[in-house]
Design a protein around this motif. Structure first.
Motif, PDB file in Angstrom:
ATOM      1  N   VAL A 110      24.729  11.167  56.733  1.00  7.36           N
ATOM      2  CA  VAL A 110      24.080  11.496  55.296  1.00  7.36           C
ATOM      3  C   VAL A 110      23.164  12.335  55.193  1.00  7.36           C
ATOM      4  O   VAL A 110      22.339  12.647  55.772  1.00  7.36           O
ATOM      5  N   PRO A 111      23.832  13.622  55.358  1.00  9.78           N
ATOM      6  CA  PRO A 111      23.048  14.798  55.090  1.00  9.78           C
ATOM      7  C   PRO A 111      21.702  15.189  53.988  1.00  9.78           C
ATOM      8  O   PRO A 111      22.021  13.805  53.002  1.00  9.78           O
ATOM      9  N   GLY A 112      21.171  15.890  53.915  1.00 13.31           N
ATOM     10  CA  GLY A 112      20.241  16.019  52.536  1.00 13.31           C
ATOM     11  C   GLY A 112      19.445  17.530  52.464  1.00 13.31           C
ATOM     12  O   GLY A 112      18.765  17.634  53.922  1.00 13.31           O
ATOM     13  N   VAL A 113      18.919  18.105  51.386  1.00 14.54           N
ATOM     14  CA  VAL A 113      18.435  19.351  51.369  1.00 14.54           C
ATOM     15  C   VAL A 113      17.754  19.403  49.891  1.00 14.54           C
ATOM     16  O   VAL A 113      18.294  18.665  49.236  1.00 14.54           O
ATOM     17  N   GLY A 114      17.131  20.011  50.160  1.00 10.88           N
ATOM     18  CA  GLY A 114      16.224  20.150  48.241  1.00 10.88           C
ATOM     19  C   GLY A 114      15.118  18.715  48.382  1.00 10.88           C
ATOM     20  O   GLY A 114      14.241  18.876  49.253  1.00 10.88           O
TER      21      GLY A 114
ATOM     22  N   ALA B  24      16.120  14.936  43.220  1.00  8.46           N
ATOM     23  CA  ALA B  24      17.116  15.012  43.757  1.00  8.46           C
ATOM     24  C   ALA B  24      18.049  14.499  44.665  1.00  8.46           C
ATOM     25  O   ALA B  24      18.798  13.731  44.133  1.00  8.46           O
ATOM     26  N   CYS B  25      17.727  14.063  46.156  1.00  4.10           N
ATOM     27  CA  CYS B  25      18.644  13.545  46.620  1.00  4.10           C
ATOM     28  C   CYS B  25      18.512  12.467  46.245  1.00  4.10           C
ATOM     29  O   CYS B  25      20.165  11.604  45.960  1.00  4.10           O
TER      30      CYS B  25
ATOM     31  N   LEU C 260      23.649   8.031  60.384  1.00  3.87           N
ATOM     32  CA  LEU C 260      22.848   9.449  60.575  1.00  3.87           C
ATOM     33  C   LEU C 260      22.025   9.936  59.617  1.00  3.87           C
ATOM     34  O   LEU C 260      23.194  10.201  59.006  1.00  3.87           O
ATOM     35  N   GLY C 261      20.672   9.544  58.827  1.00  2.09           N
ATOM     36  CA  GLY C 261      20.781  10.280  58.493  1.00  2.09           C
ATOM     37  C   GLY C 261      19.926  11.613  59.187  1.00  2.09           C
ATOM     38  O   GLY C 261      19.052  11.677  60.128  1.00  2.09           O
ATOM     39  N   ILE C 262      20.131  13.182  58.018  1.00  2.00           N
ATOM     40  CA  ILE C 262      19.693  14.159  58.033  1.00  2.00           C
ATOM     41  C   ILE C 262      18.438  14.742  57.401  1.00  2.00           C
ATOM     42  O   ILE C 262      19.519  14.880  56.285  1.00  2.00           O
ATOM     43  N   CYS C 263      17.297  16.003  57.725  1.00  2.00           N
ATOM     44  CA  CYS C 263      16.692  16.445  57.215  1.00  2.00           C
ATOM     45  C   CYS C 263      15.861  15.027  56.163  1.00  2.00           C
ATOM     46  O   CYS C 263      16.521  13.984  55.938  1.00  2.00           O
ATOM     47  N   VAL C 264      16.610  15.516  54.571  1.00  4.84           N
ATOM     48  CA  VAL C 264      15.904  15.238  53.749  1.00  4.84           C
ATOM     49  C   VAL C 264      16.507  13.764  53.734  1.00  4.84           C
ATOM     50  O   VAL C 264      16.362  12.046  52.917  1.00  4.84           O
ATOM     51  N   GLY C 265      17.600  13.298  53.688  1.00  2.00           N
ATOM     52  CA  GLY C 265      18.906  12.595  54.624  1.00  2.00           C
ATOM     53  C   GLY C 265      18.358  11.500  55.649  1.00  2.00           C
ATOM     54  O   GLY C 265      18.510  10.334  55.977  1.00  2.00           O
ATOM     55  N   MET C 266      17.132  11.689  55.883  1.00  2.00           N
ATOM     56  CA  MET C 266      16.452  10.669  56.974  1.00  2.00           C
ATOM     57  C   MET C 266      15.192  10.614  55.907  1.00  2.00           C
ATOM     58  O   MET C 266      15.047   8.958  56.008  1.00  2.00           O
TER      59      MET C 266
END
Length: 216
Positions: free
Chosen positions: A47-51, A55-56, A80-86
């Motif tokens: 699960v990625p995430g930016v911003g 919104a995410c 696995l969550g990354i950045c905003v995905g965490m």
């Protein structure tokens, strides 16, 4: 033995190709999709995430991504969550005075960092706990961060009723200059997450992704 499969969850959050390429280099089969059933069936879900947090979360809910994460974890299937995905894995996020409910897999609030310079951007070391699978062989390595918000307090207490999550910390700057501490990574059974970007963290990030794939 069949090749392991990983879905990189596409819910409209930024350029995901770098994450796809980084996971592909571990030797698994990777698909970028927002399809619920494919995400459920894969050996691993990233699960990625930016911003912005709000919104995410809106994008995640639109494809039932929050339910997908919960369903996978209920069955002990790796996420696995990354950045905003965490960040969205925690109970709440507060940005510009707006409070947004997260996936609530962990208690805790994502808030603006208390640091002299925000965003916290660039390479930084982490304080990984003993026994970490994610950081096995990566002691003293640096990882790439770019964020203005984070989890500054870890509030989940297991009281020895279950195995406690392994929490990795980092700072926004040198301790002697009042650097703010924040959660850099968490390992909690099948649920792992990193505030930094392993796909942008060179050899160290590639090794961490291999460590995750080894658990699938």
């Amino acid at each position: 033995m069949a090749t392991k499969t990983v879905v990189v969850l596409d819910y409209g959050s930024g350029n995901l190709r770098s994450a796809v390429r980084a996971v592909e280099r571990t030797g698994v089969q990777v698909e970028l999709t927002g399809d619920f059933e494919k995400g459920l069936a894969a050996d691993g879900l990233l699960v990625p995430g930016v911003g912005a947090y709000a919104a995410c979360m809106a994008g995640l809910k639109e494809i039932k991504g929050d339910r997908l994460i919960g369903r996978r974890l209920a069955g002990g299937r790796p996420v696995l969550g990354i950045c905003v995905g965490m960040q969205v894995l925690f109970a709440q996020g507060i940005e510009h005075g707006v409070q947004t409910d997260g996936c609530d897999e962990w208690p805790g609030v994502v808030e603006r960092l208390h640091a002299p310079v925000v965003p916290h951007m660039g390479w930084n070391t982490v304080e990984a706990p003993e026994g970490s699978q994610a950081f096995a062989g990566l002691e003293g390595e640096r990882f790439y961060f770019v964020h203005s918000y984070g989890v500054r307090e870890w509030t989940l207490e297991t009281n020895d009723r279950t195995k406690a999550p392994l929490v990795t910390w980092a700072r926004t700057g040198p301790t002697e200059h009042g650097g703010d501490r924040f959660v850099a990574a968490v390992e909690n059974g099948p649920l792992w997450a990193t505030q930094f970007h392993p796909e942008k963290s060179g050899d160290a990030g590639a090794a961490l992704l291999r460590n995750w794939v080894a658990t699938l």
